[in-house]
Scaffold this active site. Structure first.
Site, PDB file in Angstrom:
ATOM      1  CG  ASP A   1      -9.662  -4.623   4.770  1.00  0.00           C
ATOM      2  OD1 ASP A   1      -8.549  -4.139   5.035  1.00  0.00           O
ATOM      3  OD2 ASP A   1      -9.853  -5.837   4.582  1.00  0.00           O
TER       4      ASP A   1
ATOM      5  CG  ASP B   1      -4.942  -7.202   1.587  1.00  0.00           C
ATOM      6  OD1 ASP B   1      -4.798  -6.654   0.481  1.00  0.00           O
ATOM      7  OD2 ASP B   1      -4.053  -7.238   2.453  1.00  0.00           O
TER       8      ASP B   1
ATOM      9  N   GLY C   1      -6.499  -9.288   8.837  1.00  0.00           N
ATOM     10  CA  GLY C   1      -6.834  -7.916   9.201  1.00  0.00           C
ATOM     11  C   GLY C   1      -5.848  -7.238  10.127  1.00  0.00           C
TER      12      GLY C   1
ATOM     13  NE  ARG D   1       4.461  -7.766   6.579  1.00  0.00           N
ATOM     14  CZ  ARG D   1       5.367  -6.919   6.104  1.00  0.00           C
ATOM     15  NH1 ARG D   1       6.641  -7.063   6.443  1.00  0.00           N
ATOM     16  NH2 ARG D   1       5.020  -5.939   5.294  1.00  0.00           N
TER      17      ARG D   1
ATOM     18  CB  SER E   1      -1.561  -4.656   3.705  1.00  0.00           C
ATOM     19  OG  SER E   1      -0.493  -4.962   2.835  1.00  0.00           O
TER      20      SER E   1
ATOM     21  CG  ASN F   1       2.917  -5.692   0.908  1.00  0.00           C
ATOM     22  OD1 ASN F   1       4.072  -5.371   0.671  1.00  0.00           O
ATOM     23  ND2 ASN F   1       2.610  -6.706   1.687  1.00  0.00           N
TER      24      ASN F   1
ATOM     25  CG  ASP G   1     -11.993  -9.389   4.248  1.00  0.00           C
ATOM     26  OD1 ASP G   1     -11.433 -10.383   3.758  1.00  0.00           O
ATOM     27  OD2 ASP G   1     -11.361  -8.430   4.733  1.00  0.00           O
TER      28      ASP G   1
END
Length: 242
Positions: free
Chosen positions: A17, A19, A61, A64, A139, A141, A197
């Protein structure tokens, strides 16, 4: 590497992952969500007020728009889904999500981002060992964050929110994104490792059949990560290289 931890280079591949695992962008996301939802709840008269626990329960996780819908549903608020092209001012799930993304992008541009030192050390070690590695991030991004952190070149495969939308992949905690990451990397999930995470992320990787699911506790809680499917939990990925 700590003696009781497995050697990740012994696995066919490792999917990370982004972020909160490779970069501290989770902190930027948390800040952006907190500001956006605090303002929104005040404007719409929604209670109870937004807390960081909402981030871990409903947003962390997830893609959005799925996160927006999930959190609003927790307050018994239903609004039209809208379209990803909706402006940030639109009172739709897509509009609210785009509103948050404006805050996130502004912070990223202003402050930049750097990878966690322990995470960078681990991906450098895996690359040196010839272990295939990739990124699986909800994400949209992800490409921008990887580039800003200077680590995009490490990863031949990136399955992110853009890929998920294009390919119709379901959001974490469903297994789709990790399964697609393994397929694109050309590895068998059962002989590969995943590093996450978020509660939804470890559940996603576990359901996808990964042979090892590593939880990184950046605030989600070690026991909660284990309960959702992690095989082991560390505080930092430096544990695998020190």
């Amino acid at each position: 590497m700590t003696a009781d931890l497995p050697d990740l280079s012994s696995y066919d591949g490792v999917l990370f992952d982004l972020d909160g695992v490779l970069t501290p962008t989770a902190e930027v996301h948390m800040h952006a969500w907190r500001k956006m939802f605090t303002d929104l709840f005040s404007a719409w008269g929604i209670s109870p007020e937004y807390t960081d626990d909402d981030y871990y329960r409903y947003l962390d996780g997830k893609q959005r728009y799925e996160g927006v819908a999930s959190l609003l549903r927790s307050r018994d608020v239903e609004i039209p889904w809208g379209d990803p092209s909706d402006p940030p001012t639109a009172d739709t799930v897509s509009g609210v999500g785009n509103r948050k993304n404006e805050v996130f992008a502004a912070v990223l541009r202003a402050d930049g981002i750097a990878p966690y030192p322990g995470s960078l050390a681990l991906i450098e070690r895996l690359r040196a060992a010839g272990t295939p590695i990739g990124v699986v991030s909800s994400s949209k991004n992800a490409e921008e964050v990887l580039a800003a952190a200077g680590i995009r070149g490490f990863f031949p495969v990136v399955v992110d929110g853009v890929v998920a939308a294009r390919e119709g992949l379901r959001s974490k905690p469903e297994p789709d994104m990790f399964a697609e990451g393994a397929r694109m990397l050309g590895v068998d999930p059962a002989r590969s490792a995943a590093v996450e995470d978020a509660h939804s992320g470890v559940q996603s990787a576990s359901t996808a059949g990964f042979g090892l699911v590593v939880g990184v506790d950046r605030g989600a809680g070690a026991q909660a990560l284990l309960d959702h499917g992690a095989d082991l939990v560390v505080d930092d990925l430096a544990a695998f290289v020190s």
